[in-house]
Design an enzyme around this catalytic site. Structure first.
Site, mmCIF file in Angstrom:
data_model
loop_
_atom_site.group_PDB
_atom_site.id
_atom_site.type_symbol
_atom_site.label_atom_id
_atom_site.label_comp_id
_atom_site.label_asym_id
_atom_site.label_seq_id
_atom_site.Cartn_x
_atom_site.Cartn_y
_atom_site.Cartn_z
ATOM 1 N N ARG A 148 0.837 -1.217 0.000
ATOM 2 C CA ARG A 148 0.000 0.000 0.000
ATOM 3 C C ARG A 148 0.861 1.252 0.000
ATOM 4 O O ARG A 148 1.894 1.297 0.664
ATOM 5 C CB ARG A 148 -0.870 0.039 1.259
ATOM 6 N N ARG B 194 -15.097 1.830 2.119
ATOM 7 C CA ARG B 194 -13.925 1.794 1.245
ATOM 8 C C ARG B 194 -14.371 1.248 -0.097
ATOM 9 O O ARG B 194 -15.041 0.215 -0.152
ATOM 10 C CB ARG B 194 -12.840 0.904 1.840
ATOM 11 N N GLU C 174 -16.272 -2.159 0.370
ATOM 12 C CA GLU C 174 -15.975 -2.674 1.720
ATOM 13 C C GLU C 174 -16.690 -1.803 2.732
ATOM 14 O O GLU C 174 -16.192 -0.732 3.091
ATOM 15 C CB GLU C 174 -14.460 -2.635 1.964
HETATM 16 N N1 LIG Z 1 -10.489 -9.349 -11.558
HETATM 17 C C1 LIG Z 1 -9.294 -9.089 -11.000
HETATM 18 N N2 LIG Z 1 -8.274 -8.601 -11.756
HETATM 19 C C2 LIG Z 1 -7.058 -8.353 -11.210
HETATM 20 N N3 LIG Z 1 -6.768 -8.572 -9.901
HETATM 21 C C3 LIG Z 1 -7.764 -9.052 -9.116
HETATM 22 C C4 LIG Z 1 -9.057 -9.324 -9.616
HETATM 23 N N4 LIG Z 1 -9.816 -9.784 -8.599
HETATM 24 C C5 LIG Z 1 -9.026 -9.789 -7.510
HETATM 25 N N5 LIG Z 1 -7.792 -9.362 -7.809
HETATM 26 C C6 LIG Z 1 -6.650 -9.221 -6.879
HETATM 27 O O1 LIG Z 1 -6.922 -10.020 -5.734
HETATM 28 C C7 LIG Z 1 -7.067 -9.196 -4.570
HETATM 29 C C8 LIG Z 1 -8.186 -9.716 -3.662
HETATM 30 O O2 LIG Z 1 -9.389 -9.731 -4.399
HETATM 31 P P1 LIG Z 1 -10.718 -9.057 -3.861
HETATM 32 O O3 LIG Z 1 -11.750 -9.138 -4.935
HETATM 33 O O4 LIG Z 1 -10.385 -7.704 -3.354
HETATM 34 O O5 LIG Z 1 -11.167 -10.050 -2.703
HETATM 35 P P2 LIG Z 1 -10.991 -10.019 -1.133
HETATM 36 O O6 LIG Z 1 -10.258 -8.751 -0.751
HETATM 37 O O7 LIG Z 1 -12.405 -10.029 -0.653
HETATM 38 O O8 LIG Z 1 -10.239 -11.265 -0.805
HETATM 39 C C9 LIG Z 1 -7.291 -7.799 -5.097
HETATM 40 O O9 LIG Z 1 -6.849 -6.831 -4.161
HETATM 41 C C10 LIG Z 1 -6.479 -7.793 -6.393
HETATM 42 O O10 LIG Z 1 -5.086 -7.609 -6.144
HETATM 43 MG MG LIG Z 2 -10.150 -6.881 -1.458
#
Ligand SMILES: Nc1ncnc2c1ncn2[C@@H]1O[C@H](COP(=O)(O)OP(=O)(O)O)[C@@H](O)[C@H]1O
Ligand SMILES: [Mg+2]
Length: 303
Positions: free
Chosen positions: A220, A254, A271
């Site tokens: 981050r 968020r 979020e």
């Molecule tokens: N469609 C996507 N394309 C590219 N990166 C993705 C995608 N979906 C998820 N990610 C990556 O995976 C991480 C976690 O996915 P996310 O959808 O935020 O689920 P969670 O945080 O609920 O586990 C994201 O922060 C991103 O880095």
């Molecule tokens: Mg996420």
């Protein structure tokens, strides 16, 4: 008003890097807050004027217990964000509700437990010929749990992963991997009372080699959200508020965005249950959150 409870869990309080700056901002503004663990049976939640979810992150393995606790707190005090928002946002099906309201979301398909995974993957890949890679994740999940990135030729491995996730009756999400994240990361925009506060850049977490990283502070950095991102994020929050029929803007939110193939921002996640807000990466975030808590006190006092 009586004190505000800031809700964490014993196992998570050390990982909650938002808590120290938030407590300091509350101290400076003389806001009466107490840190409590959600599963501490000694806590009488009715004694708090408001109960604000912050880092009860160990609920993921006992969601039913956590939601029952949320129900209880809502009945005896005021839960933030409200119960309906928490319940709705824990399951990524909410992306469909937001898409229906015109929000540009990352293209998302769901495979429900009754669906055949092989056919769903083949259909998905046919519908997204541009997607060199794709992502599979559980509909209910966080902190990168259960998520995997696959190249489009890895259909067998993808089907196995879906079967694994679906084995306890879970819905599964399929999305094209949006490659812009490798160049520009995702933008996480933080709002208090519906007003933009700050943003961060989160770099890509999913490696081409199958590596899955968790979003520690190493990934981050501070970032100013641009006008297009703020517009999409604000629209997503308005759509959520309208879908949920909420009178007030969400206390905290968020909004996570990635750029699509056309370079426009697309919603990855909203979020609004218990987001990490990256307060240590911003000057004013903790102060603004504390000001929102202070407004809560005033509203509850009928000021
Ligand atoms: N469609 C996507 N394309 C590219 N990166 C993705 C995608 N979906 C998820 N990610 C990556 O995976 C991480 C976690 O996915 P996310 O959808 O935020 O689920 P969670 O945080 O609920 O586990 C994201 O922060 C991103 O880095
Ligand atoms: Mg996420």
């Amino acid at each position: 008003m009586t004190a505000i409870a800031l809700v964490t869990a014993d196992a998570c309080v050390e990982d909650d890097l938002d808590m120290p700056p938030l407590l300091e901002a509350c101290r400076i503004q003389s806001i009466d807050v107490e840190v409590c663990a959600w599963d501490d049976p000694r806590v009488d939640w009715s004694q708090y004027g408001a109960v604000v979810l912050r880092s009860p992150w160990d609920y993921v393995d006992r969601i039913a217990q956590f939601l029952a606790w949320c129900d209880h707190v809502s009945a005896v005090s005021e839960l933030f964000n409200p119960l309906a928002a928490v319940r709705w946002s824990l399951d990524k099906h909410y992306l469909l509700d937001l898409a229906d309201r015109g929000i540009p979301v990352v293209p998302t398909r769901f495979i429900e437990p009754a669906h055949a995974p092989a056919a769903a993957v083949i259909d998905f890949l046919a519908d997204f010929p541009q997607a060199a890679d794709f992502v599979i994740k559980p509909a209910i999940g966080c902190y990168s749990r259960g998520i995997q990135r696959f190249a489009r030729h890895q259909t067998d491995a993808a089907i196995d992963h879906i079967a694994h996730l679906a084995s306890n009756n879970a819905s599964v999400v399929l999305q094209p991997y949006l490659p812009a994240i490798d160049k520009t990361g995702e933008t996480n925009l933080v709002f208090f009372d519906g007003v933009y506060s700050h943003a961060i850049c989160k770099s890509a977490l999913l490696g081409q080699d199958g590596a899955v990283n968790v979003p520690t502070y190493d990934y981050r950095s501070p970032r100013e959200a641009d006008a297009a991102e703020r517009t999409v994020a604000t629209a997503a929050l308005e759509a959520a508020r309208s879908h949920l029929g909420l009178r007030r803007p969400l206390l905290y939110a968020r909004v996570d965005l990635i750029r699509g193939h056309d370079n426009t921002p697309r919603l990855l996640e909203l979020e609004i249950a218990e987001p990490s807000l990256s307060l240590p990466l911003t000057d004013k975030g903790a102060t603004r959150f504390a000001q929102s808590l202070d407004r809560l006190v005033m509203v509850n006092q009928g000021a």
